[in-house]
Design an enzyme around this catalytic site. Structure first.
Site, PDB file in Angstrom:
ATOM      1  N   SER A 107       0.837  -1.191   0.000  1.00 36.08           N
ATOM      2  CA  SER A 107       0.000   0.000   0.000  1.00 36.08           C
ATOM      3  C   SER A 107       0.870   1.237   0.000  1.00 36.08           C
ATOM      4  O   SER A 107       1.985   1.232   0.522  1.00 36.08           O
ATOM      5  CB  SER A 107      -0.871   0.024   1.249  1.00 36.08           C
ATOM      6  N   LYS A 108       0.299   2.300  -0.564  1.00 33.09           N
ATOM      7  CA  LYS A 108       1.113   3.508  -0.684  1.00 33.09           C
ATOM      8  C   LYS A 108       1.337   4.179   0.662  1.00 33.09           C
ATOM      9  O   LYS A 108       2.165   5.067   0.782  1.00 33.09           O
ATOM     10  CB  LYS A 108       0.534   4.462  -1.725  1.00 33.09           C
ATOM     11  N   ARG A 109       0.608   3.758   1.687  1.00 40.42           N
ATOM     12  CA  ARG A 109       0.876   4.269   3.025  1.00 40.42           C
ATOM     13  C   ARG A 109       2.251   3.820   3.524  1.00 40.42           C
ATOM     14  O   ARG A 109       2.892   4.508   4.297  1.00 40.42           O
ATOM     15  CB  ARG A 109      -0.166   3.755   4.021  1.00 40.42           C
TER      16      ARG A 109
END
Ligand code: GLU
Length: 502
Positions: A258-260
């Site tokens: 995830s881009k988090r």
């Protein structure tokens, strides 16, 4: 499985153009491409742009460019055309309307007039009773005549599919064997939304069928949707394409990529100087190994060896260090001329240098002043330490808040441009009751590694959203945020977000 098959193999990748071009899209595309090539078949690109609010032409363009950049091409698609077009779902609305009518006529779908308030209350009740939330069938009993009357009177409605109350859906996944999912877990899915657009489930089934797709290779997150697709195929009297759910890419901590936690945009890897052939090679190592275990190979070689039985289901970790290592192998194998050409292509070209000039010209006395000013823009920024942030004389908690909230807000930003970034920061500084100047200090440091640098917002634009966000994320790690503090930050940001949308 590795022998050429009698029916021509047709595969597709079907990204939704709703953001940055994701490495997961290239990964799925690569395996579909390789499988089709292996069997002398065709590979199709279809754009699933039925979410009107989130789809954008910019995202569409970036997806196509980035797939081509890593060397994946398609036999049919929105830009190249083909006999089964259009290949953009928003251009196929009449096809879906016709098919929904067939479902309605056959009693396999029904109009639902439930208001959002009723649905919310229903879900709240189900949750309170500890049940899975699903549509309760309230509108199932509405006759066709009554439905027509209500629609003509302007009643807001959607179309839902019927789902059996009982029984089990069984289907084959080529990699996993038989999968069973009880129908009690399947919702009476909305097929046509209030805006008249189809949902994914209707569009994917209709399109895969009409486009003659024989094998659906997609991410494993779609397995739970298959029962809906099985039912729709039954209702239409169609045969399902073979189902191949590939393992999801994962962060180092095993969670879904995830881009988090990680950069996920292909643009990021391009911008930091990863070669496309290294990136596509690395994606080929996700869940796959070559029969001779070699780690360096081209998409062509992957397709020649492609055998679904060799795909392993343990979640492949997308590891930036391993990717860098592989990239190094590729870089060192280049000839001197080719290496030089790549550097030019990547950064030392008129376009990129031209973007730097307005930032530095006014601040320069000698041409050689240039390099130290732009070092953090064309290369990695220096590593930061806690002391760097202490030197700002802003307390740690406030620093964490600034970085955390900016990161969250930038994650949500749709257009990566100066004014939007500036206004986000301005709103946040007001929310945090800080002077803009103070609010920006930790950000300068996070982005440039310096206390004084070229203008911050221009720097962010030049670096692009992924590199910028990665640097802020890294700065937060340097400051260190405890689990408890992270909870507080999340809550505090939610208050900002609620204020911003109200
Ligand atoms: N539009 C879906 C996505 O964005 C496609 C899923 C599928 O391949 O069926 O991933």
């Amino acid at each position: 499985m590795s022998e050429p098959q009698s029916t021509p193999v047709r595969t597709r990748v079907a990204p939704s153009p709703t953001g940055d071009p994701h490495v997961g899209t290239a990964y799925i595309a690569l395996f579909n491409w390789a499988f089709a090539k292996r069997h002398g078949g065709q590979f199709v690109l279809r754009l699933e742009d039925t979410d009107q609010a989130r789809s954008s032409a910019a995202s569409e363009r970036m997806i196509q460019e980035s797939l081509r950049w890593v060397g994946i091409d398609w036999d049919e698609g929105p830009d190249v055309g083909g006999p089964h077009g259009p290949y953009r779902q928003s251009e196929r609305l009449s096809i879906y309307a016709e098919h929904v009518q067939t479902l309605l006529d056959g009693g396999h779908a029904f109009h639902c007039f439930c208001t959002p308030e009723r649905l919310d209350a229903m879900r709240a009740e189900q949750r309170a009773a500890g049940e899975t939330t699903r549509y309760d069938g309230h509108c199932l009993g509405i006759s066709a005549e009554e439905a027509t009357r209500r629609i003509e009177a302007g009643g807001a409605h959607v179309v839902r599919m019927r789902v059996p109350e009982e029984g089990v859906c069984r289907f084959e996944d080529v990699l996993r064997g038989e999968i069973e999912i009880p129908y009690s877990q399947i919702d009476m899915q909305v097929l046509v939304k209030g805006d008249g657009f189809p949902t994914y489930h209707l569009a994917v089934v209709v399109d895969d069928h009409l486009m003659g797709i024989t094998h659906v290779l997609r991410g494993e997150e779609w397995i739970n949707s298959v029962p809906k697709h099985v039912l729709l195929h039954e209702y239409f009297g169609w045969t399902m394409p073979q189902q191949v759910h590939l393992p999801l890419l994962r962060n180092k901590d095993q969670s879904k990529l995830s881009k988090r936690k990680n950069p996920t945009s292909i643009n990021y890897f391009r911008d930091i100087g990863i070669l496309p052939e290294a990136l596509v090679n690395y994606l080929g190592l996700m869940g796959w190994s070559m029969p001779d275990e070699r780690e360096i190979f081209t998409p062509q070689e992957l397709s020649e060896a492609m055998d679904l039985a060799r795909i392993s289901l343990g979640g492949p970790i997308f590891d930036l260090d391993k990717l860098s290592w592989l990239n190094g192998q590729y870089l060192r194998a280049l000839s001197r001329e080719e290496f030089a050409a790549r550097v030019v292509q990547w950064m030392l070209n008129d376009e990129r240098v031209g973007q730097l000039v307005p930032l530095v010209q006014e601040r320069t006395e000698k041409l050689s002043d240039l390099a130290p000013q732009v070092d953090y823009l064309i290369g990695e920024r220096r590593s930061l330490s806690q002391e760097d942030f202490e030197a700002l004389k802003i307390d740690g908690e406030t620093c964490a808040r600034i970085l955390d909230h900016t990161l969250r807000a930038l994650d949500e930003l749709r257009e990566w441009e100066r004014d939007a970034i500036f206004s986000t920061c301005q709103q946040l500084s007001e929310f945090l009751e800080l002077k803009l100047r103070d609010y920006l200090k930790p950000l300068f440091l996070a982005v440039s590694g310096k206390h004084v640098s070229l203008p911050l917002f221009d720097s962010m634009v030049f670096l692009g959203s992924d590199v910028t966000r990665m640097r802020i994320r890294d700065a937060l790690n340097v400051i260190g945020v405890s689990k408890k503090a992270a909870k507080r930050l999340e809550k505090n940001y939610a208050a900002f977000a609620a204020r911003a949308t109200s």
